[in-house]
Write a protein that holds these residues in place. Structure first.
Motif, PDB file in Angstrom:
ATOM      1  N   LEU A 119       0.847  -1.192   0.000  1.00 23.12           N
ATOM      2  CA  LEU A 119       0.000   0.000   0.000  1.00 23.12           C
ATOM      3  C   LEU A 119       0.881   1.241   0.000  1.00 23.12           C
ATOM      4  CD1 LEU A 119      -2.785   1.372   0.282  1.00 23.12           C
ATOM      5  CD2 LEU A 119      -2.491   1.206   2.777  1.00 23.12           C
ATOM      6  N   LYS A 120       0.826   1.985  -1.093  1.00 18.97           N
ATOM      7  CA  LYS A 120       1.569   3.244  -1.168  1.00 18.97           C
ATOM      8  C   LYS A 120       0.648   4.389  -0.770  1.00 18.97           C
ATOM      9  CE  LYS A 120       4.994   1.940  -4.632  1.00 18.97           C
ATOM     10  NZ  LYS A 120       5.655   2.315  -5.910  1.00 18.97           N
ATOM     11  N   MET A 121       1.128   5.225   0.123  1.00 21.24           N
ATOM     12  CA  MET A 121       0.355   6.366   0.602  1.00 21.24           C
ATOM     13  C   MET A 121       1.164   7.637   0.380  1.00 21.24           C
ATOM     14  SD  MET A 121      -1.024   4.766   4.227  1.00 21.24           S
ATOM     15  CE  MET A 121       0.640   4.674   4.907  1.00 21.24           C
ATOM     16  N   THR A 122       0.619   8.555  -0.387  1.00 22.69           N
ATOM     17  CA  THR A 122       1.263   9.847  -0.583  1.00 22.69           C
ATOM     18  C   THR A 122       0.514  10.883   0.244  1.00 22.69           C
ATOM     19  OG1 THR A 122       2.008   9.280  -2.814  1.00 22.69           O
ATOM     20  CG2 THR A 122       1.939  11.611  -2.243  1.00 22.69           C
ATOM     21  N   VAL A 123       1.181  11.391   1.251  1.00 22.90           N
ATOM     22  CA  VAL A 123       0.565  12.304   2.218  1.00 22.90           C
ATOM     23  C   VAL A 123       0.887  13.747   1.820  1.00 22.90           C
ATOM     24  CG1 VAL A 123       0.435  12.964   4.650  1.00 22.90           C
ATOM     25  CG2 VAL A 123       0.861  10.562   4.019  1.00 22.90           C
ATOM     26  N   HIS A 124      -0.154  14.540   1.627  1.00 22.37           N
ATOM     27  CA  HIS A 124      -0.008  15.959   1.299  1.00 22.37           C
ATOM     28  C   HIS A 124      -0.294  16.778   2.563  1.00 22.37           C
ATOM     29  CE1 HIS A 124      -0.112  14.879  -3.022  1.00 22.37           C
ATOM     30  NE2 HIS A 124      -0.997  13.975  -2.640  1.00 22.37           N
ATOM     31  N   PHE A 125       0.569  17.740   2.850  1.00 21.14           N
ATOM     32  CA  PHE A 125       0.388  18.492   4.094  1.00 21.14           C
ATOM     33  C   PHE A 125       0.793  19.950   3.936  1.00 21.14           C
ATOM     34  CE2 PHE A 125       4.694  16.810   4.166  1.00 21.14           C
ATOM     35  CZ  PHE A 125       5.464  17.858   4.665  1.00 21.14           C
ATOM     36  N   GLU A 126       0.374  20.740   4.913  1.00 20.89           N
ATOM     37  CA  GLU A 126       0.714  22.158   4.964  1.00 20.89           C
ATOM     38  C   GLU A 126       1.497  22.447   6.242  1.00 20.89           C
ATOM     39  OE1 GLU A 126      -2.994  24.190   4.842  1.00 20.89           O
ATOM     40  OE2 GLU A 126      -3.382  23.748   2.718  1.00 20.89           O
ATOM     41  N   THR A 153      10.716  23.868   4.042  1.00 21.92           N
ATOM     42  CA  THR A 153       9.315  24.211   3.818  1.00 21.92           C
ATOM     43  C   THR A 153       8.883  23.947   2.378  1.00 21.92           C
ATOM     44  OG1 THR A 153       9.959  26.509   3.412  1.00 21.92           O
ATOM     45  CG2 THR A 153       9.243  25.947   5.655  1.00 21.92           C
ATOM     46  N   ASP A 154       9.828  23.647   1.506  1.00 21.33           N
ATOM     47  CA  ASP A 154       9.477  23.270   0.139  1.00 21.33           C
ATOM     48  C   ASP A 154       8.919  21.850   0.067  1.00 21.33           C
ATOM     49  OD1 ASP A 154      10.255  25.682  -1.034  1.00 21.33           O
ATOM     50  OD2 ASP A 154      12.344  25.025  -1.215  1.00 21.33           O
ATOM     51  N   VAL A 155       9.131  21.075   1.111  1.00 25.85           N
ATOM     52  CA  VAL A 155       8.612  19.712   1.156  1.00 25.85           C
ATOM     53  C   VAL A 155       7.180  19.758   1.684  1.00 25.85           C
ATOM     54  CG1 VAL A 155       8.902  17.397   2.103  1.00 25.85           C
ATOM     55  CG2 VAL A 155      10.907  18.801   1.595  1.00 25.85           C
ATOM     56  N   THR A 156       6.231  19.374   0.868  1.00 24.81           N
ATOM     57  CA  THR A 156       4.819  19.388   1.265  1.00 24.81           C
ATOM     58  C   THR A 156       4.130  18.049   1.017  1.00 24.81           C
ATOM     59  OG1 THR A 156       4.196  20.292  -0.902  1.00 24.81           O
ATOM     60  CG2 THR A 156       4.570  21.873   0.897  1.00 24.81           C
ATOM     61  N   GLU A 157       4.905  17.010   0.727  1.00 23.80           N
ATOM     62  CA  GLU A 157       4.330  15.670   0.577  1.00 23.80           C
ATOM     63  C   GLU A 157       5.436  14.632   0.715  1.00 23.80           C
ATOM     64  OE1 GLU A 157       4.349  14.468  -4.066  1.00 23.80           O
ATOM     65  OE2 GLU A 157       2.874  16.010  -3.547  1.00 23.80           O
ATOM     66  N   PHE A 158       5.049  13.428   1.057  1.00 25.26           N
ATOM     67  CA  PHE A 158       5.993  12.314   1.032  1.00 25.26           C
ATOM     68  C   PHE A 158       5.210  11.034   0.777  1.00 25.26           C
ATOM     69  CE2 PHE A 158       4.381  12.053   5.275  1.00 25.26           C
ATOM     70  CZ  PHE A 158       4.590  10.762   5.742  1.00 25.26           C
ATOM     71  N   THR A 159       5.881  10.080   0.148  1.00 26.91           N
ATOM     72  CA  THR A 159       5.244   8.814  -0.189  1.00 26.91           C
ATOM     73  C   THR A 159       5.789   7.711   0.703  1.00 26.91           C
ATOM     74  OG1 THR A 159       4.902   9.463  -2.486  1.00 26.91           O
ATOM     75  CG2 THR A 159       4.833   7.109  -2.006  1.00 26.91           C
ATOM     76  N   TYR A 160       4.881   6.941   1.240  1.00 25.40           N
ATOM     77  CA  TYR A 160       5.186   5.954   2.274  1.00 25.40           C
ATOM     78  C   TYR A 160       4.573   4.630   1.843  1.00 25.40           C
ATOM     79  CZ  TYR A 160       5.120   4.291   7.193  1.00 25.40           C
ATOM     80  OH  TYR A 160       5.293   3.616   8.368  1.00 25.40           O
ATOM     81  N   THR A 173      18.714  24.283   4.329  1.00 22.40           N
ATOM     82  CA  THR A 173      18.604  25.202   3.201  1.00 22.40           C
ATOM     83  C   THR A 173      18.246  24.478   1.928  1.00 22.40           C
ATOM     84  OG1 THR A 173      20.978  24.967   2.782  1.00 22.40           O
ATOM     85  CG2 THR A 173      20.279  26.773   4.209  1.00 22.40           C
ATOM     86  N   ALA A 174      18.344  23.161   1.922  1.00 21.75           N
ATOM     87  CA  ALA A 174      18.045  22.403   0.708  1.00 21.75           C
ATOM     88  C   ALA A 174      16.574  22.113   0.616  1.00 21.75           C
ATOM     89  CB  ALA A 174      18.826  21.092   0.712  1.00 21.75           C
ATOM     90  N   ALA A 175      16.100  21.897  -0.629  1.00 22.28           N
ATOM     91  CA  ALA A 175      14.682  21.623  -0.846  1.00 22.28           C
ATOM     92  C   ALA A 175      14.536  20.314  -1.581  1.00 22.28           C
ATOM     93  CB  ALA A 175      14.041  22.748  -1.659  1.00 22.28           C
ATOM     94  N   GLY A 176      13.291  19.844  -1.632  1.00 20.81           N
ATOM     95  CA  GLY A 176      13.010  18.617  -2.377  1.00 20.81           C
ATOM     96  C   GLY A 176      12.209  17.673  -1.541  1.00 20.81           C
ATOM     97  N   THR A 177      11.671  16.660  -2.182  1.00 19.64           N
ATOM     98  CA  THR A 177      10.874  15.674  -1.483  1.00 19.64           C
ATOM     99  C   THR A 177      11.549  14.327  -1.564  1.00 19.64           C
ATOM    100  OG1 THR A 177       9.608  15.194  -3.475  1.00 19.64           O
ATOM    101  CG2 THR A 177       8.718  16.863  -2.017  1.00 19.64           C
ATOM    102  N   THR A 178      11.206  13.477  -0.601  1.00 16.50           N
ATOM    103  CA  THR A 178      11.762  12.140  -0.573  1.00 16.50           C
ATOM    104  C   THR A 178      10.641  11.151  -0.419  1.00 16.50           C
ATOM    105  OG1 THR A 178      13.778  12.939   0.476  1.00 16.50           O
ATOM    106  CG2 THR A 178      13.318  10.590   0.656  1.00 16.50           C
ATOM    107  N   SER A 179      10.639  10.103  -1.223  1.00 21.03           N
ATOM    108  CA  SER A 179       9.655   9.047  -1.079  1.00 21.03           C
ATOM    109  C   SER A 179      10.179   8.053  -0.072  1.00 21.03           C
ATOM    110  CB  SER A 179       9.419   8.336  -2.423  1.00 21.03           C
ATOM    111  OG  SER A 179       8.849   9.223  -3.334  1.00 21.03           O
ATOM    112  N   SER A 180       9.287   7.556   0.787  1.00 20.31           N
ATOM    113  CA  SER A 180       9.690   6.588   1.782  1.00 20.31           C
ATOM    114  C   SER A 180       8.926   5.304   1.613  1.00 20.31           C
ATOM    115  CB  SER A 180       9.451   7.140   3.189  1.00 20.31           C
ATOM    116  OG  SER A 180       8.142   7.576   3.310  1.00 20.31           O
ATOM    117  N   LYS A 181       9.619   4.163   1.802  1.00 19.74           N
ATOM    118  CA  LYS A 181       8.995   2.858   1.669  1.00 19.74           C
ATOM    119  C   LYS A 181       8.979   2.173   3.023  1.00 19.74           C
ATOM    120  CE  LYS A 181      10.329   2.300  -3.142  1.00 19.74           C
ATOM    121  NZ  LYS A 181      11.023   1.448  -4.137  1.00 19.74           N
ATOM    122  N   ALA A 182       7.860   1.567   3.339  1.00 14.09           N
ATOM    123  CA  ALA A 182       7.693   0.998   4.667  1.00 14.09           C
ATOM    124  C   ALA A 182       8.493  -0.277   4.837  1.00 14.09           C
ATOM    125  CB  ALA A 182       6.214   0.713   4.924  1.00 14.09           C
ATOM    126  N   ALA A 183       9.068  -0.403   6.000  1.00 14.59           N
ATOM    127  CA  ALA A 183       9.766  -1.628   6.319  1.00 14.59           C
ATOM    128  C   ALA A 183       8.814  -2.601   6.969  1.00 14.59           C
ATOM    129  CB  ALA A 183      10.916  -1.311   7.281  1.00 14.59           C
TER     130      ALA A 183
END
Length: 294
Positions: free
Chosen positions: A70-77, A153-160, A242-252
C-alpha cells in the motif's frame, strides 16, 4: 493472413486468459477537512463511532487489499511555528496502539534517509543542513522513534509504502472479533496539517466512513488505545535545512499484535477483470463467425 482468421484460430479460453492478465489500475484519495494541526494530535478529526462515543479516526484496515503493498502519498501544509522553527514531523503508525510502522531496527528498509546516519552541517546563519554519506543535502529523514521529519518548507508531501506482509497483519487485526486496526498519522513537533492522502489501492476509506458497513461483532471503535506521550517521544530536530526537495519513503516490515481471526481476502478489481474476460469471449465468438462467413 487476415485478422479474422487469426482471431478465429484463437480459442475463447486463450483470449480470456490473455485478457485476465491485464492489470487493473486502482487508486483512491481521502481528502481531510478541518484536520487538526496541533503537536501530538491525530492528523484526522475525531468522529462519533457506532457506540455513540467520540473517537480518533483512522484509515480502516478492513478496506485494504490482501497480499498487496500500500503506497500512501501524504499531502500536508506547514504551520507558522513549523516555518519559524524550520522543521516539522509526522509519524505513520498502526491505528491500534499508535505504534510506529517503522521500527528502529528496520529504518534502513524504509527508503527514507535514516537521520542517525546523516551528518549535520551548521550554516553561517545558524541553521543546519543534513547531509548523507555522499554529501547530498537531505530534506526528509526518519528518526528511531518512527517520526518522519521534514527540514525544508518546500517539502509538502511524502510517499510511504506499507509492505504487503504488514498490510496482511493490519487486515487480520482489523477483522478480528471486536478488533480494529489500520493506519493513523500522529503529528509531531511544530505541528502540520494533512490535507489529503492518495492510496495505491482502490476503495481505501476512513473508519468514520465504514462504520455503517461494519458487520455485527466487529468494531470501528476508533483509536482509544494509548498515544505516544510527547514527553517521551524524541521528535526533535535541528533548525531548518537550506536544501529543498521531497523524498519518497517505503515501509519496512514491522511487528504488530497478532489475531486469531482469519484475514479478509479483500480482493480488489476482480469485477473489472471478469468484465474484460467476458469481452474477450464475445470477441472470440465474433471472430469465429466472421471466419465462417468468408
Amino acid at each position: 493472413m487476415k485478422i479474422s482468421k487469426i482471431l478465429a484460430g484463437m480459442s475463447a479460453a486463450a483470449i480470456v486468459a490473455s485478457m485476465a492478465m491485464i492489470p487493473a489500475s486502482a487508486a483512491s484519495t481521502i481528502t481531510i477537512d478541518n484536520a487538526p494541526a496541533d503537536e501530538w494530535s491525530n492528523a484526522f478529526p475525531k468522529f462519533t463511532n457506532a457506540e455513540g462515543k467520540e473517537a480518533d479516526d483512522f484509515v480502516d484496515g478492513k478496506t485494504f487489499t490482501k497480499d498487496t503493498e500500500l503506497k500512501m502519498t501524504v499531502h500536508f501544509e506547514w504551520t507558522e511555528k513549523g516555518k519559524t522553527e524550520g522543521y516539522c514531523a509526522i509519524k505513520p503508525a498502526f491505528a491500534n496502539g499508535w505504534k510506529p510502522i517503522y521500527e528502529a531496527a528496520d529504518l534502513a528498509k524504509s527508503g527514507v534517509a535514516v537521520k542517525s546516519a546523516l551528518t549535520e552541517v551548521k550554516n553561517d546563519d545558524g541553521s543546519s543542513t543534513w547531509k548523507d554519506a555522499d554529501g547530498n543535502a537531505v530534506t526528509t529523514a526518519v528518526q528511531d522513534d518512527g517520526f518522519v521529519q521534514f527540514f525544508s518548507t518546500d517539502v509538502t508531501e511524502f510517499t510511504y509504502t506499507v509492505s504487503s506482509d504488514v498490510v496482511n497483519t493490519i487486515i487480520e487485526n482489523a477483522n478480528a472479533e471486536n478488533g480494529f486496526d489500520g493506519v493513523v498519522f500522529q503529528v509531531g513537533n511544530n505541528g502540520l496539517k494533512v490535507t489529503s492522502i492518495d492510496f495505491s489501492q482502490d476503495g481505501v476509506k476512513l473508519a468514520s466512513a465504514t462504520q455503517n458497513e461494519t458487520p455485527a461483532g466487529s468494531s470501528t471503535a476508533g483509536t482509544e488505545s494509548k498515544k505516544d506521550d510527547p514527553k517521551t517521544t524524541s521528535s526533535t530536530a535541528a533548525t531548518s535545512s537550506t536544501a529543498a526537495g521531497t523524498t519518497s519513503s517505503k515501509a519496512a516490515t514491522s511487528t504488530a499484535a497478532t489475531s486469531s481471526a482469519a484475514a479478509s481476502d479483500n480482493t480488489a478489481a476482480t469485477g473489472a477483470t471478469a468484465g474484460l474476460a467476458l469481452a474477450g469471449v464475445a470477441l472470440a465468438g465474433a471472430a469465429i463467425v466472421i471466419s465462417k462467413r468468408k
